[in-house]
Motif scaffolding. Structure first.
Motif, mmCIF file in Angstrom:
data_model
loop_
_atom_site.group_PDB
_atom_site.id
_atom_site.type_symbol
_atom_site.label_atom_id
_atom_site.label_comp_id
_atom_site.label_asym_id
_atom_site.label_seq_id
_atom_site.Cartn_x
_atom_site.Cartn_y
_atom_site.Cartn_z
ATOM 1 N N ASN A 1 15.933 131.910 -40.581
ATOM 2 C CA ASN A 1 14.987 132.056 -41.687
ATOM 3 C C ASN A 1 14.508 133.498 -41.740
ATOM 4 O O ASN A 1 14.305 134.125 -40.697
ATOM 5 N N ALA A 2 14.329 134.013 -42.954
ATOM 6 C CA ALA A 2 13.875 135.398 -43.089
ATOM 7 C C ALA A 2 12.902 135.531 -44.239
ATOM 8 O O ALA A 2 13.072 134.909 -45.294
ATOM 9 N N ASP A 3 11.904 136.357 -44.006
ATOM 10 C CA ASP A 3 10.923 136.706 -45.045
ATOM 11 C C ASP A 3 11.285 138.094 -45.548
ATOM 12 O O ASP A 3 11.282 139.053 -44.766
ATOM 13 N N VAL A 4 11.594 138.200 -46.836
ATOM 14 C CA VAL A 4 12.175 139.433 -47.378
ATOM 15 C C VAL A 4 11.344 139.962 -48.528
ATOM 16 O O VAL A 4 10.917 139.197 -49.405
ATOM 17 N N ASP A 5 11.133 141.273 -48.507
ATOM 18 C CA ASP A 5 10.558 141.969 -49.660
ATOM 19 C C ASP A 5 11.704 142.742 -50.314
ATOM 20 O O ASP A 5 12.207 143.695 -49.745
ATOM 21 N N PRO A 6 12.124 142.325 -51.513
ATOM 22 C CA PRO A 6 13.226 143.027 -52.170
ATOM 23 C C PRO A 6 12.792 144.283 -52.907
ATOM 24 O O PRO A 6 13.598 144.904 -53.593
ATOM 25 N N GLY A 7 11.515 144.639 -52.752
ATOM 26 C CA GLY A 7 11.037 145.870 -53.367
ATOM 27 C C GLY A 7 10.441 145.681 -54.747
ATOM 28 O O GLY A 7 10.353 146.649 -55.514
ATOM 29 N N GLN B 1 19.015 138.775 -54.726
ATOM 30 C CA GLN B 1 19.348 137.654 -53.861
ATOM 31 C C GLN B 1 19.684 138.143 -52.461
ATOM 32 O O GLN B 1 20.170 139.250 -52.267
ATOM 33 N N VAL B 2 19.388 137.305 -51.501
ATOM 34 C CA VAL B 2 19.655 137.608 -50.093
ATOM 35 C C VAL B 2 20.449 136.455 -49.492
ATOM 36 O O VAL B 2 20.169 135.288 -49.761
ATOM 37 N N GLN B 3 21.433 136.799 -48.686
ATOM 38 C CA GLN B 3 22.216 135.796 -47.976
ATOM 39 C C GLN B 3 22.000 135.972 -46.477
ATOM 40 O O GLN B 3 21.955 137.093 -45.968
ATOM 41 N N LEU B 4 21.874 134.861 -45.783
ATOM 42 C CA LEU B 4 21.781 134.845 -44.324
ATOM 43 C C LEU B 4 23.008 134.120 -43.792
ATOM 44 O O LEU B 4 23.265 132.977 -44.168
ATOM 45 N N VAL B 5 23.747 134.792 -42.931
ATOM 46 C CA VAL B 5 24.957 134.203 -42.369
ATOM 47 C C VAL B 5 24.814 134.120 -40.859
ATOM 48 O O VAL B 5 24.620 135.144 -40.184
ATOM 49 N N GLU B 6 24.897 132.893 -40.340
ATOM 50 C CA GLU B 6 24.755 132.656 -38.908
ATOM 51 C C GLU B 6 26.123 132.530 -38.260
ATOM 52 O O GLU B 6 27.101 132.141 -38.898
ATOM 53 N N SER B 7 26.150 132.810 -36.981
ATOM 54 C CA SER B 7 27.352 132.607 -36.184
ATOM 55 C C SER B 7 26.958 132.405 -34.728
ATOM 56 O O SER B 7 25.811 132.698 -34.343
ATOM 57 N N GLY B 8 27.900 131.895 -33.940
ATOM 58 C CA GLY B 8 27.681 131.791 -32.510
ATOM 59 C C GLY B 8 27.439 130.395 -31.983
ATOM 60 O O GLY B 8 27.323 130.202 -30.779
ATOM 61 N N GLY B 9 27.352 129.413 -32.858
ATOM 62 C CA GLY B 9 27.160 128.057 -32.379
ATOM 63 C C GLY B 9 28.431 127.522 -31.730
ATOM 64 O O GLY B 9 29.471 128.163 -31.739
ATOM 65 N N GLY B 10 28.306 126.333 -31.142
ATOM 66 C CA GLY B 10 29.467 125.728 -30.518
ATOM 67 C C GLY B 10 29.090 124.668 -29.523
ATOM 68 O O GLY B 10 27.956 124.190 -29.499
ATOM 69 N N LEU B 11 30.072 124.309 -28.710
ATOM 70 C CA LEU B 11 29.903 123.281 -27.682
ATOM 71 C C LEU B 11 29.834 123.959 -26.321
ATOM 72 O O LEU B 11 30.679 124.791 -25.988
ATOM 73 N N ASN C 1 11.388 133.847 -49.202
ATOM 74 C CA ASN C 1 11.831 133.232 -47.967
ATOM 75 C C ASN C 1 13.230 132.672 -48.145
ATOM 76 O O ASN C 1 13.508 131.995 -49.143
ATOM 77 N N TYR C 2 14.087 132.976 -47.195
ATOM 78 C CA TYR C 2 15.486 132.554 -47.293
ATOM 79 C C TYR C 2 15.907 131.817 -46.031
ATOM 80 O O TYR C 2 15.382 132.063 -44.934
ATOM 81 N N TRP C 3 16.923 130.960 -46.219
ATOM 82 C CA TRP C 3 17.499 130.181 -45.123
ATOM 83 C C TRP C 3 18.996 130.410 -45.024
ATOM 84 O O TRP C 3 19.673 130.567 -46.041
ATOM 85 N N GLY C 4 19.494 130.382 -43.800
ATOM 86 C CA GLY C 4 20.926 130.358 -43.594
ATOM 87 C C GLY C 4 21.457 128.947 -43.730
ATOM 88 O O GLY C 4 20.700 127.989 -43.903
ATOM 89 N N GLN C 5 22.767 128.817 -43.595
ATOM 90 C CA GLN C 5 23.404 127.516 -43.804
ATOM 91 C C GLN C 5 23.335 126.635 -42.567
ATOM 92 O O GLN C 5 23.558 125.431 -42.645
ATOM 93 N N GLY C 6 23.023 127.227 -41.437
ATOM 94 C CA GLY C 6 22.914 126.467 -40.198
ATOM 95 C C GLY C 6 24.189 126.529 -39.376
ATOM 96 O O GLY C 6 25.293 126.626 -39.910
ATOM 97 N N THR C 7 24.013 126.463 -38.063
ATOM 98 C CA THR C 7 25.149 126.441 -37.145
ATOM 99 C C THR C 7 24.881 125.380 -36.081
ATOM 100 O O THR C 7 23.767 125.277 -35.560
#
Length: 120
Positions: free
Chosen positions: A96-102, A1-11, A108-114
């Motif tokens: 979004n990321a395209d991953v080869d886990p070997g 499994q792969v996790q994508l964690v985003e940061s940096g969003g805001g107003l 294809n994986y997605w983050g939760q969004g920011t």
């Protein structure tokens, strides 16, 4: 499994800048293309920018010259530098990321969004 964690969003006010980050973790043999998508209320999700693992980039016409995508392969991280922001850039931005886990397949994986909100 792969996790994508985003940061940096805001107003931010129109004309301002933000930098989004997305870090991938988990079982990663090869991190292929990565990209940023966005979805505004009532609109379809659209590709904002993408980058291959060879650093080739592509951008939506609406952000060309204002946004820059980059990646740090050592950190499994992709960035989106957003300058000269406009109210129309307001949306939830997802990584979004395209991953080869070997294992001979790619996933294809997605983050939760920011949330990015640009005030006029």
């Amino acid at each position: 499994q792969v996790q994508l964690v985003e940061s940096g969003g805001g107003l931010v006010q129109a004309g301002g800048s933000l930098r989004l980050s997305c870090t991938a973790s988990g079982t990663i043999f090869t991190l292929n293309a990565m990209g940023w998508y966005r979805q505004a209320p009532g609109k379809q999700r659209e590709l904002v920018a993408a980058i291959t693992n060879g650093d080739s980039t592509s951008y939506a016409d609406s952000v060309k010259g204002r946004f820059t995508i980059s990646r740090d392969n050592a950190k499994n991280t992709v960035y989106l530098q957003m300058n000269s922001l406009k109210p129309d850039d307001t949306a939830v931005y997802s990584c979004n990321a395209d991953v080869d886990p070997g294992v001979g397949r790619r996933y294809n994986y997605w983050g939760q969004g920011t949330q990015v909100t640009v005030s006029s």
